[in-house]
Scaffold this motif. Structure first.
Motif, short mmCIF file in Angstrom:
data_model
loop_
_atom_site.label_atom_id
_atom_site.label_comp_id
_atom_site.label_asym_id
_atom_site.label_seq_id
_atom_site.Cartn_x
_atom_site.Cartn_y
_atom_site.Cartn_z
N GLN A 13 7.89 -35.80 74.71
CA GLN A 13 6.75 -36.56 74.22
C GLN A 13 6.11 -35.77 73.08
O GLN A 13 5.53 -34.72 73.31
N PRO A 14 6.24 -36.26 71.84
CA PRO A 14 5.65 -35.50 70.73
C PRO A 14 4.12 -35.53 70.82
O PRO A 14 3.53 -36.47 71.36
N ARG A 15 3.53 -34.48 70.28
CA ARG A 15 2.07 -34.43 70.24
C ARG A 15 1.56 -35.52 69.32
O ARG A 15 2.26 -35.97 68.42
N ALA A 16 0.32 -35.93 69.55
CA ALA A 16 -0.29 -36.91 68.66
C ALA A 16 -0.32 -36.32 67.26
O ALA A 16 -0.68 -35.16 67.07
N PHE A 17 0.06 -37.09 66.28
CA PHE A 17 0.17 -36.58 64.92
C PHE A 17 -0.75 -37.35 64.00
O PHE A 17 -0.64 -38.56 63.88
N ILE A 18 -1.67 -36.66 63.39
CA ILE A 18 -2.56 -37.26 62.40
C ILE A 18 -2.46 -36.41 61.14
O ILE A 18 -2.93 -35.28 61.12
N PRO A 19 -1.81 -36.93 60.10
CA PRO A 19 -1.69 -36.13 58.89
C PRO A 19 -3.05 -35.89 58.25
O PRO A 19 -3.92 -36.76 58.28
N LEU A 56 6.45 -37.29 58.73
CA LEU A 56 7.32 -37.08 59.88
C LEU A 56 6.92 -35.81 60.60
O LEU A 56 6.93 -34.73 60.00
N PRO A 57 6.58 -35.90 61.88
CA PRO A 57 6.29 -34.67 62.62
C PRO A 57 7.59 -33.93 62.90
O PRO A 57 8.59 -34.53 63.26
N LEU A 58 7.57 -32.63 62.72
CA LEU A 58 8.74 -31.81 62.99
C LEU A 58 8.61 -31.16 64.36
O LEU A 58 7.52 -31.03 64.90
N GLN A 59 9.73 -30.75 64.92
CA GLN A 59 9.73 -30.20 66.26
C GLN A 59 8.92 -28.90 66.35
O GLN A 59 8.38 -28.58 67.40
N TRP A 61 4.86 -30.77 59.67
CA TRP A 61 5.21 -32.13 59.30
C TRP A 61 5.81 -32.13 57.90
O TRP A 61 5.67 -31.19 57.14
N ALA A 62 6.51 -33.21 57.60
CA ALA A 62 7.18 -33.35 56.31
C ALA A 62 6.95 -34.76 55.79
O ALA A 62 6.61 -35.66 56.54
N TYR A 63 7.11 -34.92 54.50
CA TYR A 63 7.04 -36.24 53.87
C TYR A 63 8.43 -36.86 53.84
O TYR A 63 9.43 -36.17 53.67
N LEU A 64 8.47 -38.18 53.97
CA LEU A 64 9.69 -38.94 53.70
C LEU A 64 9.30 -39.99 52.68
O LEU A 64 8.42 -40.81 52.93
N ALA A 65 9.93 -39.94 51.51
CA ALA A 65 9.64 -40.90 50.45
C ALA A 65 10.91 -41.70 50.17
O ALA A 65 12.00 -41.15 50.12
N ALA A 66 10.75 -43.01 50.00
CA ALA A 66 11.88 -43.88 49.69
C ALA A 66 11.52 -44.75 48.50
O ALA A 66 10.40 -45.26 48.40
#
Length: 72
Positions: A10-16, A52-55, A59-64
């Protein structure tokens, strides 16, 4: 999962954290609605970004980005 003694990760809550947190609407208006469709490649590009939260807790950005021209 219980029978095999597996537990979901269960990933931690992620708020950038952004530099400006009170900037109005969270979704940009569609600037292409009143324009004609592109007639060639490289005329109109659209894009989006997400976090994207990392393990490891970072965190990292994903751009498309994508060319809108359907035959490009």
């Amino acid at each position: 999962m219980h029978r095999r003694r597996l537990v979901a990760v269960q990933p931690r809550a992620f708020i950038p954290r952004t530099t400006q947190s009170e900037h109005g609407p969270r979704v940009a208006s569609n600037q292409l609605l009143d324009r004609p469709a592109p007639t060639a490649a490289d005329q109109v590009w659209v894009g989006d970004i997400t976090y994207l939260p990392l393990q490891n807790g970072n965190w990292a950005y994903l751009a498309a980005f994508q060319d809108v021209y359907p035959n490009g």
